[in-house]
Scaffold this motif. Structure first.
Motif, PDB file in Angstrom:
ATOM      1  N   SER A  62     -15.038  38.342  16.785  1.00  0.00           N
ATOM      2  CA  SER A  62     -14.373  37.029  16.802  1.00  0.00           C
ATOM      3  C   SER A  62     -14.996  36.121  17.848  1.00  0.00           C
ATOM      4  N   THR A  63     -15.292  36.716  19.009  1.00  0.00           N
ATOM      5  CA  THR A  63     -15.947  35.938  20.069  1.00  0.00           C
ATOM      6  C   THR A  63     -17.327  35.482  19.628  1.00  0.00           C
ATOM      7  N   LEU A  64     -18.059  36.382  18.966  1.00  0.00           N
ATOM      8  CA  LEU A  64     -19.409  36.048  18.502  1.00  0.00           C
ATOM      9  C   LEU A  64     -19.377  34.918  17.475  1.00  0.00           C
ATOM     10  N   LEU A  65     -18.436  34.977  16.556  1.00  0.00           N
ATOM     11  CA  LEU A  65     -18.327  33.931  15.547  1.00  0.00           C
ATOM     12  C   LEU A  65     -17.945  32.587  16.170  1.00  0.00           C
ATOM     13  N   ALA A  66     -17.047  32.624  17.141  1.00  0.00           N
ATOM     14  CA  ALA A  66     -16.643  31.383  17.812  1.00  0.00           C
ATOM     15  C   ALA A  66     -17.822  30.764  18.558  1.00  0.00           C
TER      16      ALA A  66
ATOM     17  N   PHE B  25     -30.964  29.852  16.134  1.00  0.00           N
ATOM     18  CA  PHE B  25     -30.217  30.874  16.872  1.00  0.00           C
ATOM     19  C   PHE B  25     -28.750  30.886  16.459  1.00  0.00           C
ATOM     20  N   SER B  26     -28.176  29.728  16.204  1.00  0.00           N
ATOM     21  CA  SER B  26     -26.780  29.671  15.767  1.00  0.00           C
ATOM     22  C   SER B  26     -26.614  30.329  14.396  1.00  0.00           C
ATOM     23  N   VAL B  27     -27.611  30.134  13.513  1.00  0.00           N
ATOM     24  CA  VAL B  27     -27.570  30.774  12.197  1.00  0.00           C
ATOM     25  C   VAL B  27     -27.622  32.293  12.341  1.00  0.00           C
ATOM     26  N   LEU B  28     -28.468  32.772  13.254  1.00  0.00           N
ATOM     27  CA  LEU B  28     -28.573  34.208  13.493  1.00  0.00           C
ATOM     28  C   LEU B  28     -27.259  34.777  14.016  1.00  0.00           C
ATOM     29  N   VAL B  29     -26.664  34.089  14.966  1.00  0.00           N
ATOM     30  CA  VAL B  29     -25.402  34.553  15.546  1.00  0.00           C
ATOM     31  C   VAL B  29     -24.301  34.588  14.492  1.00  0.00           C
ATOM     32  N   LEU B  30     -24.212  33.545  13.681  1.00  0.00           N
ATOM     33  CA  LEU B  30     -23.193  33.500  12.638  1.00  0.00           C
ATOM     34  C   LEU B  30     -23.432  34.569  11.568  1.00  0.00           C
ATOM     35  N   ALA B  31     -24.703  34.797  11.221  1.00  0.00           N
ATOM     36  CA  ALA B  31     -25.014  35.825  10.220  1.00  0.00           C
ATOM     37  C   ALA B  31     -24.634  37.213  10.733  1.00  0.00           C
ATOM     38  N   LEU B  32     -24.957  37.491  11.995  1.00  0.00           N
ATOM     39  CA  LEU B  32     -24.567  38.779  12.576  1.00  0.00           C
ATOM     40  C   LEU B  32     -23.053  38.925  12.607  1.00  0.00           C
TER      41      LEU B  32
ATOM     42  N   VAL C  42     -24.155  45.370  20.195  1.00  0.00           N
ATOM     43  CA  VAL C  42     -25.048  44.316  19.710  1.00  0.00           C
ATOM     44  C   VAL C  42     -24.339  42.963  19.730  1.00  0.00           C
ATOM     45  N   GLY C  43     -23.092  42.949  19.286  1.00  0.00           N
ATOM     46  CA  GLY C  43     -22.334  41.707  19.317  1.00  0.00           C
ATOM     47  C   GLY C  43     -22.131  41.195  20.724  1.00  0.00           C
ATOM     48  N   SER C  44     -21.877  42.098  21.664  1.00  0.00           N
ATOM     49  CA  SER C  44     -21.716  41.688  23.072  1.00  0.00           C
ATOM     50  C   SER C  44     -23.009  41.099  23.608  1.00  0.00           C
ATOM     51  N   PHE C  45     -24.128  41.722  23.261  1.00  0.00           N
ATOM     52  CA  PHE C  45     -25.426  41.227  23.740  1.00  0.00           C
ATOM     53  C   PHE C  45     -25.702  39.813  23.232  1.00  0.00           C
ATOM     54  N   PHE C  46     -25.488  39.584  21.951  1.00  0.00           N
ATOM     55  CA  PHE C  46     -25.744  38.256  21.399  1.00  0.00           C
ATOM     56  C   PHE C  46     -24.701  37.244  21.861  1.00  0.00           C
ATOM     57  N   ALA C  47     -23.502  37.706  22.173  1.00  0.00           N
ATOM     58  CA  ALA C  47     -22.503  36.795  22.731  1.00  0.00           C
ATOM     59  C   ALA C  47     -22.940  36.299  24.104  1.00  0.00           C
ATOM     60  N   ILE C  48     -23.511  37.191  24.893  1.00  0.00           N
ATOM     61  CA  ILE C  48     -24.021  36.778  26.209  1.00  0.00           C
ATOM     62  C   ILE C  48     -25.159  35.779  26.056  1.00  0.00           C
ATOM     63  N   LEU C  49     -26.072  36.067  25.098  1.00  0.00           N
ATOM     64  CA  LEU C  49     -27.162  35.120  24.850  1.00  0.00           C
ATOM     65  C   LEU C  49     -26.628  33.771  24.382  1.00  0.00           C
ATOM     66  N   ALA C  50     -25.577  33.793  23.568  1.00  0.00           N
ATOM     67  CA  ALA C  50     -24.995  32.554  23.081  1.00  0.00           C
ATOM     68  C   ALA C  50     -24.375  31.762  24.214  1.00  0.00           C
ATOM     69  N   VAL C  51     -23.707  32.442  25.131  1.00  0.00           N
ATOM     70  CA  VAL C  51     -23.124  31.759  26.310  1.00  0.00           C
ATOM     71  C   VAL C  51     -24.234  31.115  27.136  1.00  0.00           C
ATOM     72  N   LEU C  52     -25.321  31.835  27.333  1.00  0.00           N
ATOM     73  CA  LEU C  52     -26.434  31.299  28.113  1.00  0.00           C
ATOM     74  C   LEU C  52     -27.045  30.080  27.397  1.00  0.00           C
ATOM     75  N   ALA C  53     -27.095  30.137  26.080  1.00  0.00           N
ATOM     76  CA  ALA C  53     -27.660  29.014  25.323  1.00  0.00           C
ATOM     77  C   ALA C  53     -26.771  27.782  25.392  1.00  0.00           C
ATOM     78  N   LEU C  54     -25.464  27.994  25.605  1.00  0.00           N
ATOM     79  CA  LEU C  54     -24.543  26.878  25.681  1.00  0.00           C
ATOM     80  C   LEU C  54     -24.509  26.222  27.070  1.00  0.00           C
ATOM     81  N   LEU C  55     -25.007  26.936  28.065  1.00  0.00           N
ATOM     82  CA  LEU C  55     -24.985  26.383  29.442  1.00  0.00           C
ATOM     83  C   LEU C  55     -25.981  25.243  29.621  1.00  0.00           C
TER      84      LEU C  55
END
Length: 207
Positions: A35-39, A52-59, A194-207
């Motif tokens: 849920s966090t990853l999708l958000a 990258f957003s497409v990859l995160v949503l697909a995962l 894997v979801g936690s890892f990409f969630a961290i990358l997504a947070v970094l991308a949003l900063l």
């Protein structure tokens, strides 16, 4: 084969009971991570991050589908194991109640020829009817062969266990294809790291 013919019917209820708590925890944890990853993926898409957003949503979508299937299969397996246990207790109680029945009057005036026929071979008495347990054992061995399919050993073990139990009526927890349950469990397990890892990358991308 990693399981003897039909042994899965005895092992699976025990495994389900042992893993019931961890299975529920896995579903909750994986669902929270996904849920966090999708958000985060939705936020990345709104920011126009692009590929990258497409990859995160697909995962997130793939993991979500696997988690949902595992949650449904796990809950259904638990329900059917409990159903099987209740049926077993009812059978034992029924046998205990009928064991005290007095049948002496039924055969008091019966001639010897009216009794059930017993055939003696090599000193060992045998009923004139085939033993259902032997029939199930032979059917289980016949079903234990591998077929050209995915996860052939799991498929063969399940077919053998169903035959050994005398059908899914006697083992309702074997009704669902265990290969799908196992595969969805693996997806749910992988979704957490894997979801936690990409969630961290997504947070970094949003900063």
């Amino acid at each position: 084969m990693f399981l003897s013919a039909g042994s899965l019917k005895d092992v699976l209820p025990l495994v389900e009971e042992m893993t019931r708590g961890p299975g529920k925890s896995l579903v909750r944890t994986a669902a929270l991570v996904d849920s966090t990853l999708l958000a985060l993926g939705a936020l990345l898409a709104r920011r126009g991050v692009g590929a990258f957003s497409v990859l995160v949503l697909a995962l997130g979508a793939v993991f979500g589908a696997g988690i949902l299937v595992f949650a449904i299969r796990r809950a259904r397996l638990e329900s059917r194991v409990e159903e099987w246990k209740r049926a077993g207790r009812a059978t034992v109680a029924g046998e205990a109640a009928s064991s005290s029945t007095d049948y002496s009057d039924r055969y008091r005036d019966a001639a010897p020829s009216d009794s059930h026929e017993v055939v003696v071979i090599d000193g060992a008495p045998r009923s004139d009817e085939a033993d259902p347990a032997d029939d199930r054992a032979r059917a289980a061995r016949a079903e234990a062969g591998l077929r050209d399919t995915w996860m052939p050993r799991i498929d063969a073990a399940q077919r053998s266990a169903i035959a050994a139990a005398g059908g899914v009526v006697n083992a309702p927890y074997l009704r669902d294809d265990l290969r799908i349950t196992i595969l969805s469990a693996l997806v749910a397990a992988v979704a957490v790291p894997v979801g936690s890892f990409f969630a961290i990358l997504a947070v970094l991308a949003l900063l």
